[in-house]
Design an enzyme around this catalytic site. Structure first.
Site, PDB file in Angstrom:
ATOM      1  CG  ASP A   1      -7.506  13.666 -16.983  1.00 31.20           C
ATOM      2  OD1 ASP A   1      -6.829  12.972 -17.772  1.00 31.20           O
ATOM      3  OD2 ASP A   1      -8.512  13.234 -16.386  1.00 31.20           O
TER       4      ASP A   1
ATOM      5  CE  LYS B   1     -10.646   5.830 -19.280  1.00 29.75           C
ATOM      6  NZ  LYS B   1     -11.723   4.941 -18.923  1.00 29.75           N
TER       7      LYS B   1
ATOM      8  NE  ARG C   1      -3.078   0.308   3.208  1.00 28.25           N
ATOM      9  CZ  ARG C   1      -2.659   0.856   4.361  1.00 28.25           C
ATOM     10  NH1 ARG C   1      -2.309   2.120   4.408  1.00 28.25           N
ATOM     11  NH2 ARG C   1      -2.606   0.136   5.452  1.00 28.25           N
TER      12      ARG C   1
ATOM     13  CE1 TYR D   1     -15.072   9.773 -17.002  1.00 30.42           C
ATOM     14  CE2 TYR D   1     -13.790  10.229 -15.031  1.00 30.42           C
ATOM     15  CZ  TYR D   1     -14.592   9.380 -15.771  1.00 30.42           C
ATOM     16  OH  TYR D   1     -14.914   8.143 -15.285  1.00 30.42           O
TER      17      TYR D   1
HETATM   18  C1  LIG Z   1     -10.272  11.921 -19.045  1.00 31.18           C
HETATM   19  C2  LIG Z   1     -10.479  10.894 -17.966  1.00 31.18           C
HETATM   20  N1  LIG Z   1      -9.905  11.079 -16.771  1.00 31.18           N
HETATM   21  C3  LIG Z   1     -10.061  10.197 -15.763  1.00 31.18           C
HETATM   22  C4  LIG Z   1     -10.849   9.069 -15.921  1.00 31.18           C
HETATM   23  C5  LIG Z   1     -11.031   8.125 -14.785  1.00 31.18           C
HETATM   24  O1  LIG Z   1     -10.245   7.004 -14.967  1.00 31.18           O
HETATM   25  P1  LIG Z   1     -10.535   5.579 -14.287  1.00 31.18           P
HETATM   26  O2  LIG Z   1     -11.781   5.035 -14.902  1.00 31.18           O
HETATM   27  O3  LIG Z   1      -9.290   4.810 -14.573  1.00 31.18           O
HETATM   28  O4  LIG Z   1     -10.723   5.844 -12.827  1.00 31.18           O
HETATM   29  C6  LIG Z   1     -11.454   8.829 -17.154  1.00 31.18           C
HETATM   30  C7  LIG Z   1     -12.300   7.645 -17.357  1.00 31.18           C
HETATM   31  O5  LIG Z   1     -13.015   7.516 -18.310  1.00 31.18           O
HETATM   32  C8  LIG Z   1     -11.267   9.768 -18.198  1.00 31.18           C
HETATM   33  O6  LIG Z   1     -11.837   9.605 -19.404  1.00 31.18           O
END
Ligand SMILES: Cc1ncc(COP(=O)(O)O)c(C=O)c1O
Length: 393
Positions: free
Chosen positions: A181, A206, A56, A109
């Site tokens: 992000d 992704k 962890r 998002y």
């Molecule tokens: C741009 C973006 N940021 C963060 C996330 C969150 O990622 P996770 O599903 O791995 O928690 C996503 C998920 O679709 C996303 O598209």
């Protein structure tokens, strides 16, 4: 002579000597690490001593991935987490306190909308959602307790491109940190730290993973900014699994190649869909018709624009649904960034938290579908997607 069970446990726990380094980073599938004495464990737990105590807190497979992503993003340090949301949560909780606020894009998002509207709000952290493509709106939204500006290099799902350099200048002048992000661009197409951002996060689920088979996240920044986020992961949980870190490392090796093919396929698909029967609008940063096309060309590497696009069906929600039903190559599923083309309907999936007004404010409409263009043969994708749009219309 110890009994069989004792011998079996000892025998099966002996770590082999491997004088020749393996070509791939091993999966350190262990919860805990043996120490020589209490002082060593205390030093490890407080990070005063290099090494690993408990997964962890840290793990060698995680450390390898953290160093790799940090290097590719131009950062000192990284933190691998159980999901993109765990990375985002750890970041915001490490920066913001009760009474602080953050500015987020309107087009963002849906998980970020969910986090700011629930967990953060309950912790006394407020947010303002603005059109971050207009610096004046960002400037006006920054107040005396604003600590963080949140951006997406390419926004989910409308593909708005952030002017990271200009917004970072503006935010820093007001003492506000900037987090980006970078999931849609991946480190192969953009490095927001080089443009002035303080933090970068990725959903490794992704493009970094790239095969729709892991859930993971990563945060990179200066080492003294990563450690407080690591403390959040250690105290609240949210660490990644070593196996998923291994798969993410494997994904990194082919990321550049995959992004080239995602970008080439997506540009061809976008060109074929723009103006095709049944299609009202195609939002793809690689198309000259995209509102921030010039900025995309400046921000993204080698003229590539990635695999993500938003497509507005001419007939609204009903045609959006019919389009999804008629696809034969593309897969109707949430998520993105995998080798296979994935298509989703944000209004009923990733952005379901948004009321109709908020959807419209985020530039979304009920007939908008999100395409994550995969690595299939371009001609098959065009036939599938153009055909489905014609039949839906
Ligand atoms: C741009 C973006 N940021 C963060 C996330 C969150 O990622 P996770 O599903 O791995 O928690 C996503 C998920 O679709 C996303 O598209």
């Amino acid at each position: 002579m110890p009994g069989f069970s004792t011998r079996a446990i000892r025998a099966a726990s002996r770590v082999p000597d491997a004088p020749q380094p393996p070509v791939n980073v091993p999966i350190y599938q262990t919860a805990t690490f043996e120490v020589a004495d209490a002082a060593e464990l205390a030093g490890l737990l407080s990070f005063e001593r290099a090494g690993h105590s408990y997964t962890r807190h840290s793990n060698p497979t995680h450390a390898a991935l953290e160093a790799a992503v940090a290097e590719l993003e131009g950062a000192d340090a990284g933190l691998v987490t159980a999901s993109g949301m765990a990375a985002i949560h750890a970041l915001v909780m490490s920066v913001l306190r009760d009474g602080d606020d953050l500015v987020i894009p309107r087009a963002v998002y849906g998980g970020m909308v969910g986090l700011t509207g629930s967990v953060l709000q309950r912790s006394g952290i407020e947010h303002r959602a603005v059109d971050t493509t207009d610096p004046e709106h960002v400037e006006a939204a920054i107040g005396p307790r604003t600590r963080l500006l949140w951006l997406e290099t390419i926004s989910n799902p409308t593909t708005a491109v952030a002017d990271i350099a200009a917004l970072a200048n503006l935010a820093h002048a007001r003492g506000v940190l900037v987090a980006v992000d970078n999931t849609f661009a991946s480190p192969a197409l953009a490095n927001p730290l080089a443009l002035g951002a303080d933090f970068v996060v990725h959903s490794m689920t992704k493009y970094i993973g790239g095969h729709s088979d892991i859930i993971g996240g990563v945060l990179v920044a200066a080492a003294d900014r990563v450690q407080p986020a690591r403390d959040v992961i250690i105290t609240a949980g949210g660490n990644a699994s070593p196996f998923e870190a291994f798969l993410a490392l494997r994904g990194l090796k082919t990321l550049a190649l995959r992004m080239e093919r995602h970008s080439a396929n997506a540009l061809s698909v976008a060109r074929a869909l723009e103006g095709a029967p049944g299609i009202a609008r195609v939002l793809y940063p690689g198309l000259p018709s995209h509102p921030q096309h010039d900025l995309a060309v400046r921000t993204l590497r080698d003229g590539m624009a990635g695999g993500m696009m938003a497509v507005e069906l001419a007939g609204g929600r009903r045609h959006g649904e019919q389009f999804l039903d008629r696809l034969r190559v593309a897969v109707h599923a949430t998520s993105l960034g995998g080798v296979e083309t994935l298509v989703s309907h944000p209004a009923s999936s990733s952005h379901r938290q948004l009321a109709d007004d908020d959807l419209a404010a985020a530039g979304l409409s009920p007939g908008m579908v999100r395409l994550s263009i995969g690595l299939e043969d371009e001609v098959d994708l065009i036939e599938d997607l153009v055909g489905a749009a014609r039949q839906a219309g």
